[in-house]
Design an enzyme around this catalytic site. Structure first.
Site, PDB file in Angstrom:
ATOM      1  CG  ASN A 149     -35.313  43.723 -29.499  1.00 19.88           C
ATOM      2  OD1 ASN A 149     -36.434  43.910 -29.027  1.00 19.88           O
ATOM      3  ND2 ASN A 149     -34.964  42.584 -30.057  1.00 19.88           N
ATOM      4  N   GLY A 199     -25.208  45.999 -19.419  1.00 20.31           N
ATOM      5  CA  GLY A 199     -23.894  46.603 -19.606  1.00 20.31           C
ATOM      6  C   GLY A 199     -23.308  46.421 -20.994  1.00 20.31           C
ATOM      7  CG  HIS A 200     -23.955  42.830 -23.609  1.00 18.47           C
ATOM      8  ND1 HIS A 200     -24.152  42.500 -24.931  1.00 18.47           N
ATOM      9  CD2 HIS A 200     -25.054  42.418 -22.954  1.00 18.47           C
ATOM     10  CE1 HIS A 200     -25.323  41.907 -25.065  1.00 18.47           C
ATOM     11  NE2 HIS A 200     -25.890  41.849 -23.880  1.00 18.47           N
ATOM     12  CB  THR A 236     -20.077  36.385  -3.900  1.00 13.35           C
ATOM     13  OG1 THR A 236     -20.181  35.463  -2.807  1.00 13.35           O
ATOM     14  CG2 THR A 236     -18.866  37.286  -3.705  1.00 13.35           C
ATOM     15  CB  CYS A 322     -32.057  36.938 -27.680  1.00 13.29           C
ATOM     16  SG  CYS A 322     -30.921  37.861 -26.637  1.00 13.29           S
TER      17      CYS A 322
END
Length: 378
Positions: A149, A199-200, A236, A322
């Site tokens: 990264n 996803g991002h 959920t 991060c």
């Protein structure tokens, strides 16, 4: 605005936002509910899982929806470690992994596991032969990222997969967060058992992602509850997020197919011009991922350069987003045995398929001007 911080996060595609909103409004019911609204949501969930599987050329039941790369890495590593610890408690990773991998291994070390950290060369690349030499009778997991990264270094995943495949007890996990949509990887061909995707990073939404879990691989879940995701991730389902992820994955795969060569050309254009700047040291390998360039300007702190460029509406970053608020030295560059003045002054430029030559040229002009201005102030 010139946004060259796409490895930190990407701007969502408009189609992704539209798909999310439609699913959130029209399919708001709980997929586990027995009434027809729940059944409609469940059918959409099944179609979404199938769409993701088709894009990745895997089986539908091998898709586990998660909240992103960090959860995917945690679920893969801890899931294997705790599920299979009776077979062995030795794990292998590299010294340049993402914090969401390295911190997991540190925690496991505190819980009785033993971790071997493979070294890297000056470009951040691991040696498959060293990985092989680290495997023991009690080894149960190898975890290596596909693309670094910070540097954009592409790891020899297929070679490592072949090695891991020689040991029936050893599972192979790949953090593919930076590689998906830019560096092709066949999960089946590379003999990958588990693979994390976020996803991002592909113009989807934050809080979405998947973990590929090869059929037959057993995991100890992080979350316990209603047994969702085939007892691998209770809670959920975030159906709108899942739909948004599937849309983003399809779009990024289309762009990879049509525009990858353009992205490679843009990176080379930037590298060629950065190379002639005397003050700039390029840390990324020339053969790296097509969207990441890591450079250092010794003597200039990264945060100072970042703020100088931001005043011109140009956005880059230092290290991983991060860990950008951690101490100055990049642990990745330090692991590559680069000089301290290089590890303390690293800037990451990360592109997307929407980046242009015009943006690159303006960035180069302003970057050069910022260097001149900041050097005068030293």
């Amino acid at each position: 605005m010139i946004y060259f911080d796409n490895s930190a996060t990407t701007k969502p595609f408009e189609e992704v936002m539209t798909a999310y909103q439609k699913a959130a409004i029209q399919f708001f019911a709980n997929p586990s509910s027995l009434h027809y609204l729940g059944s409609d949501a469940e059918r959409l969930l099944m179609r979404t899982r199938q769409a993701v599987a088709e894009q990745l050329r895997i089986e539908t039941e091998e898709v586990v929806f998660t909240s992103g790369g960090t959860e995917g890495n945690n679920l893969a590593i801890k899931g294997i470690a705790f599920q299979h610890q009776t077979r062995g408690k030795h794990l292998i990773t590299s010294s340049v992994e993402h914090p969401s991998v390295l911190e997991v291994f540190k925690e496991l070390e505190q819980n009785g596991f033993e971790v071997s950290y493979a070294s890297v060369d000056h470009s951040g690349k691991v040696d498959p032969e060293e990985i092989k030499s680290l495997i023991r009778k009690d080894t149960i997991l190898i975890s290596i990222m596909s693309v670094n990264n910070e540097l954009g270094t592409i790891q020899p995943i297929e070679e490592i997969g072949d090695i891991a495949g020689m040991y029936p007890k050893v599972f192979f996990h790949v953090d593919h967060v930076q590689g998906i949509g830019k560096v092709p990887l066949s999960l089946k061909k590379a003999k990958v058992d588990l693979c994390s995707i976020s996803g991002h990073k592909i113009h989807g939404l934050k809080g979405t992602g998947i973990l590929y879990v090869r059929k037959g691989v057993l995991l100890s879940p992080l979350f316990h509850g209603g047994g969702h995701e085939s007892n691998r991730r209770s809670g959920t389902e975030n159906l709108p997020g899942m739909v948004a992820f599937a849309k983003a994955l399809r779009k990024i795969k289309e762009k990879e197919k049509k525009q990858l060569n353009e992205l490679i050309h843009l990176r080379h254009h930037l590298i060629n011009h950065l190379n002639v700047m005397e003050e700039v040291i390029i840390n990324s390998p020339l053969s790296g991922a097509p969207h990441i360039i890591n450079v250092s300007v010794p003597g200039i702190k990264p945060e100072v350069m970042i703020h100088a460029l931001a005043k011109k509406d140009i956005f880059v970053s230092a290290k991983s987003a991060c860990s950008s608020k951690q101490p100055d030295v990049s642990s990745v560059l330090k692991a590559c045995n680069l000089k301290e003045n290089v590890t303390k002054s690293a800037i990451r430029i990360s592109l997307s398929y929407s980046s242009t030559i015009e943006e690159a040229d303006l960035f180069l002009e302003e970057f050069n001007s910022a260097i001149r201005y900041l050097e005068k102030g030293r």
